[in-house]
Design an enzyme around this catalytic site. Structure first.
Site, short mmCIF file in Angstrom:
data_model
loop_
_atom_site.label_atom_id
_atom_site.label_comp_id
_atom_site.label_asym_id
_atom_site.label_seq_id
_atom_site.Cartn_x
_atom_site.Cartn_y
_atom_site.Cartn_z
N ASP A 174 0.87 -1.18 0.00
CA ASP A 174 0.00 0.00 0.00
C ASP A 174 0.90 1.23 0.00
O ASP A 174 1.56 1.53 0.99
CB ASP A 174 -0.90 0.02 1.24
CG ASP A 174 -2.00 -1.05 1.21
OD1 ASP A 174 -1.74 -2.16 0.71
OD2 ASP A 174 -3.11 -0.77 1.71
N LYS B 254 -6.97 3.41 -3.62
CA LYS B 254 -7.37 3.45 -2.21
C LYS B 254 -7.59 4.90 -1.77
O LYS B 254 -6.79 5.77 -2.12
CB LYS B 254 -6.28 2.76 -1.37
CG LYS B 254 -6.47 2.78 0.13
CD LYS B 254 -5.34 2.00 0.82
CE LYS B 254 -5.34 2.20 2.33
NZ LYS B 254 -4.24 1.48 3.00
N LYS C 105 -10.29 0.34 -2.60
CA LYS C 105 -10.20 0.15 -1.15
C LYS C 105 -10.50 1.47 -0.43
O LYS C 105 -9.65 2.35 -0.38
CB LYS C 105 -8.81 -0.36 -0.76
CG LYS C 105 -8.62 -0.54 0.76
CD LYS C 105 -7.24 -1.06 1.10
CE LYS C 105 -6.97 -1.05 2.60
NZ LYS C 105 -5.62 -1.56 2.93
#
Length: 318
Positions: free
Chosen positions: A155, A218, A254
Site C-alpha cells: 500500500d 485506495k 479500497k
C-alpha cells in the site's frame, strides 16, 4: 494472440509525455458534485433483508484489511492481529477469514508467521507512509524491504505535493517505479482523498493510478481528518468501471478510514454492486481498510445467529 482494445492504445498515448498526460486528465468530464453526493446518499438508504444482510456481513468480513499502523506496534500485537484475521470469532469457526493484515514493513515477517498458510494476505504500507515525503530511492527501499520480508501486497502513498502542484508525470512515474519494485506483490495506491480538495482531483488521481499500473486504488491512509466517504468511493468505483470498459483491465478499490459499523460497510457494498457491478463484490477487487469495523461486524453476525447482541466483551479488542 488477442490484441489490446483500440482504446488501450489511446490511453498509452495519454502517458507519452507530461503534456499529453495533463491534457488527458484535464479532458476527463468534470464531476457533478451535487449529483455525485445525491446518488451516494440515495444508495445509502437501500434496505437489506435479513438473509441478504447475513451474506453482506460475511462478505464484508472477508474484505477487511485488518490494520495496525501505530508507532507503538509490537510483535505481540501483530501476532494477535494475525490470529484474529485467521479466526475472527474463535467461538464460530464458520466465520470467514479477513482478506489481509496490514502492517509496517518491519512487521511483515512477524505477520507472515502469524497467518501461516491460512490464505490471509500480508499487506505492508510503504513509500514513507503516511506523508510520502521522502526521496524516491528511500520509497523504493521501503517497498523492497517489505517485499523481501514476504509482503503479498504493498500500500503506497502518492506524492500529494507533486499532484497538487500539477506535476502529474512525477506522480505517474513514481507509481510505475513502485509497481516494478513490488514484483509479484499487488499494489494499492493511496490518494489521501481528504488532501486532494476536489472531486475532480480525486477523479484525476484515480486515472493516474490506473494508467500507472495500480492493482487497487485506495482513498486514504486513515491518518487525516477526512477519509473514506460514500461519495469519494462512488467516484473511484465509477473510475474503475470506466477504465475496464476502455482497456479491459480490472482494478480494485479500497476505502479506508472512518468505516466503523456494519451499517456503514453494507452501504459501501451497495455502492459497489450498483456502480461497478458484481464483478467487484469479491475481496480480490474490493477491500475495507479498517481496524474497528471487524468487531461490529462480528457482533451483528452473532446477533443474526442467536437473536441477541453478545456485546463487545465477547469479541477481542484490537
Amino acid at each position: 494472440m488477442p490484441t489490446a482494445p483500440a482504446h488501450a492504445h489511446a490511453l498509452t498515448d495519454a502517458t507519452a509525455s507530461a503534456g499529453t498526460l495533463r491534457r488527458f486528465l484535464h479532458g476527463l468530464p468534470g464531476v457533478d458534485t451535487v449529483g455525485l453526493e445525491a446518488r451516494a446518499a440515495a444508495l445509502g438508504t437501500r434496505s437489506i433483508k435479513s438473509t441478504a444482510k447475513a451474506y453482506a456481513i460475511d462478505l464484508a468480513i472477508s474484505m477487511i484489511d485488518l490494520t495496525t499502523l501505530e508507532g507503538a506496534d509490537t510483535p505481540g500485537k501483530v501476532r494477535a492481529l494475525g490470529a484474529k484475521a485467521v479466526h475472527p470469532d474463535p467461538t464460530d469457526r464458520g466465520t470467514p477469514m479477513t482478506a489481509a493484515v496490514c502492517v509496517y514493513p518491519d512487521m511483515v515477517a512477524t505477520a507472515k508467521e502469524a497467518v501461516g498458510d491460512s490464505g490471509v494476505k500480508v499487506a505492508s504500507v510503504a513509500t514513507a507512509f503516511p506523508a510520502g515525503r521522502a526521496a524516491i530511492d528511500v520509497k523504493l527501499g521501503d517497498v523492497r524491504e517489505a517485499v523481501a520480508a514476504g509482503a503479498d501486497e504493498i500500500d503506497m502513498v502518492i506524492d500529494r505535493g507533486a499532484f497538487l502542484a500539477g506535476d502529474y508525470m512525477t506522480v505517474f512515474e513514481q507509481i510505475r517505479a513502485v509497481k516494478e519494485a513490488s514484483g509479484a506483490a499487488r499494489l494499492k495506491v493511496i490518494f489521501e482523498t481528504g488532501e486532494l480538495s476536489t472531486y475532480d482531483n480525486i477523479r484525476r488521481a484515480s486515472w493516474i493510478g490506473m494508467l500507472a499500473g495500480a492493482d487497487f486504488i485506495k482513498t486514504s491512509t486513515g491518518k487525516v481528518g477526512v477519509n473514506a466517504t460514500p461519495a469519494n468511493t462512488l467516484l473511484m468505483l465509477e473510475a474503475v468501471r470506466d477504465f475496464r470498459e476502455q482497456t479491459g483491465v480490472q482494478v480494485g478499490v479500497k476505502p479506508a478510514g472512518g468505516i466503523r459499523t456494519s451499517k456503514d460497510a453494507i452501504k459501501f457494498l451497495v455502492l459497489v454492486n450498483e456502480t461497478a457491478g458484481e464483478d467487484w463484490l469479491d475481496n480480490h477487487w474490493f477491500r475495507f481498510g479498517a481496524s474497528s469495523l471487524l468487531n461490529d461486524l462480528l457482533m451483528q453476525r452473532q446477533k443474526l445467529a442467536t437473536g441477541r447482541y453478545s456485546g463487545p466483551d465477547y469479541v477481542t479488542v484490537d
